[in-house]
Design a protein around this motif. Structure first.
Motif, PDB file in Angstrom:
ATOM      1  N   GLU A  93     -11.036   2.093  -5.759  1.00 30.23           N
ATOM      2  CA  GLU A  93     -11.977   3.191  -5.484  1.00 30.23           C
ATOM      3  C   GLU A  93     -11.223   4.300  -4.759  1.00 30.23           C
ATOM      4  OE1 GLU A  93     -15.656   2.129  -3.520  1.00 30.23           O
ATOM      5  OE2 GLU A  93     -15.663   0.175  -4.503  1.00 30.23           O
ATOM      6  N   TRP A  94     -11.567   5.555  -5.052  1.00 25.90           N
ATOM      7  CA  TRP A  94     -10.880   6.661  -4.410  1.00 25.90           C
ATOM      8  C   TRP A  94     -11.733   7.905  -4.232  1.00 25.90           C
ATOM      9  CZ3 TRP A  94      -9.787   4.758  -9.224  1.00 25.90           C
ATOM     10  CH2 TRP A  94     -10.027   5.591 -10.309  1.00 25.90           C
TER      11      TRP A  94
ATOM     12  N   ASP B 200     -11.891  -1.179   7.277  1.00 27.50           N
ATOM     13  CA  ASP B 200     -12.295  -2.548   6.950  1.00 27.50           C
ATOM     14  C   ASP B 200     -11.109  -3.257   6.307  1.00 27.50           C
ATOM     15  OD1 ASP B 200     -14.006  -4.710   6.830  1.00 27.50           O
ATOM     16  OD2 ASP B 200     -15.042  -4.049   5.022  1.00 27.50           O
TER      17      ASP B 200
ATOM     18  N   ARG C  64       0.835  -1.203   0.000  1.00 23.14           N
ATOM     19  CA  ARG C  64       0.000   0.000   0.000  1.00 23.14           C
ATOM     20  C   ARG C  64       0.869   1.251   0.000  1.00 23.14           C
ATOM     21  NH1 ARG C  64      -3.910  -1.110   3.679  1.00 23.14           N
ATOM     22  NH2 ARG C  64      -2.617  -0.576   5.464  1.00 23.14           N
TER      23      ARG C  64
ATOM     24  N   LYS D 203     -10.172   2.276  -1.503  1.00 34.02           N
ATOM     25  CA  LYS D 203     -10.326   0.820  -1.499  1.00 34.02           C
ATOM     26  C   LYS D 203      -9.211   0.225  -2.346  1.00 34.02           C
ATOM     27  CE  LYS D 203     -13.415  -3.039  -2.343  1.00 34.02           C
ATOM     28  NZ  LYS D 203     -14.737  -3.476  -2.827  1.00 34.02           N
TER      29      LYS D 203
ATOM     30  N   ARG E  54     -13.904   6.767  -0.708  1.00 34.53           N
ATOM     31  CA  ARG E  54     -13.077   6.013   0.221  1.00 34.53           C
ATOM     32  C   ARG E  54     -11.891   5.492  -0.574  1.00 34.53           C
ATOM     33  NH1 ARG E  54     -16.464   0.355   0.494  1.00 34.53           N
ATOM     34  NH2 ARG E  54     -16.749   0.235  -1.742  1.00 34.53           N
TER      35      ARG E  54
ATOM     36  N   VAL F  20      -7.698   2.729   8.475  1.00 40.87           N
ATOM     37  CA  VAL F  20      -8.315   1.544   7.880  1.00 40.87           C
ATOM     38  C   VAL F  20      -9.616   1.291   8.642  1.00 40.87           C
ATOM     39  CG1 VAL F  20      -8.081  -0.952   7.533  1.00 40.87           C
ATOM     40  CG2 VAL F  20      -6.104   0.553   7.156  1.00 40.87           C
TER      41      VAL F  20
ATOM     42  N   THR G 220      -8.477  -7.171   0.761  1.00 40.86           N
ATOM     43  CA  THR G 220      -9.049  -5.873   0.416  1.00 40.86           C
ATOM     44  C   THR G 220      -8.998  -5.008   1.666  1.00 40.86           C
ATOM     45  OG1 THR G 220     -10.583  -6.871  -1.155  1.00 40.86           O
ATOM     46  CG2 THR G 220     -11.105  -4.666  -0.413  1.00 40.86           C
ATOM     47  N   SER G 221      -8.618  -3.747   1.498  1.00 42.64           N
ATOM     48  CA  SER G 221      -8.689  -2.805   2.612  1.00 42.64           C
ATOM     49  C   SER G 221      -9.484  -1.582   2.178  1.00 42.64           C
ATOM     50  CB  SER G 221      -7.290  -2.378   3.083  1.00 42.64           C
ATOM     51  OG  SER G 221      -6.644  -1.591   2.114  1.00 42.64           O
ATOM     52  N   GLU G 222     -10.136  -0.965   3.161  1.00 41.31           N
ATOM     53  CA  GLU G 222     -10.859   0.274   2.925  1.00 41.31           C
ATOM     54  C   GLU G 222     -10.427   1.284   3.972  1.00 41.31           C
ATOM     55  OE1 GLU G 222     -15.089  -0.253   2.686  1.00 41.31           O
ATOM     56  OE2 GLU G 222     -14.893  -1.965   1.334  1.00 41.31           O
ATOM     57  N   GLN G 223     -10.200   2.507   3.513  1.00 45.04           N
ATOM     58  CA  GLN G 223      -9.807   3.598   4.390  1.00 45.04           C
ATOM     59  C   GLN G 223     -10.688   4.802   4.066  1.00 45.04           C
ATOM     60  OE1 GLN G 223      -5.543   2.577   3.020  1.00 45.04           O
ATOM     61  NE2 GLN G 223      -5.261   4.060   4.673  1.00 45.04           N
TER      62      GLN G 223
ATOM     63  N   ASN H 277      -7.325  -3.496  -3.531  1.00 44.74           N
ATOM     64  CA  ASN H 277      -7.278  -4.957  -3.617  1.00 44.74           C
ATOM     65  C   ASN H 277      -5.824  -5.387  -3.618  1.00 44.74           C
ATOM     66  OD1 ASN H 277     -10.051  -5.247  -3.793  1.00 44.74           O
ATOM     67  ND2 ASN H 277     -10.080  -5.405  -6.007  1.00 44.74           N
TER      68      ASN H 277
END
Length: 149
Positions: A87-88, A64, A39, A93, A91, A62, A111-114, A95
């Protein structure tokens, strides 16, 4: 099939001894730091890393994180960890794919989401700050120029 990211980056990691358990496989919690290395490489490629985020007045915690383990990584194994931005605008996201560097065998997907949080008010933002979206757009344009050349 997973959605491909608009921008990607990867790092190679050799599994160190201190990351393995008594049966010589990577303890499940260490995979998260491998994702973080990829990341950080991705954010550097975008031109808006954690230092730039903080300087612009936002933190990106983070919120999720999902990991699916297919095969264990082992001591000394060379891994390729790929991070792709999917995705930006609302959020961040990302992969991830962790593969054996020699064979390409898939070991782990994640997968992370911030989300952006304003440092001054501590309020979560419902959309990504323009400074970040603009950095992604510049990186996308740079990527398109490089592929057309």
């Amino acid at each position: 099939m997973r959605k491909r990211g608009a921008i990607g980056a990867q790092v190679e990691i050799r599994v160190p001894f201190f990351d393995v358990d008594s049966i010589n496989v990577v303890w499940h919690g260490h995979y998260v730091k491998y994702l973080e290395q990829a990341r950080c490489e991705l954010l550097d490629r975008i031109g808006h890393n954690y230092d730039a985020m903080r300087e612009s007045g936002y933190a990106w915690p983070v919120i999720d994180l999902h990991l699916r383990y297919a095969q264990p990584a082992q001591f000394g194994q060379r891994l390729v960890v790929r991070a792709e931005l999917v995705e930006w605008e609302h959020r961040l996201k990302i992969n991830y794919l962790i593969q054996d560097a020699a064979t390409g065998q898939r070991l782990t997907r994640a997968t992370s989401e911030q989300v952006a949080v304003c440092l001054a008010s501590r309020e979560m933002q419902l959309t990504s700050p323009n400074v970040f979206v603009d950095a992604v757009q510049r990186a996308l344009q740079s990527q398109e120029t490089a592929t057309c050349a």
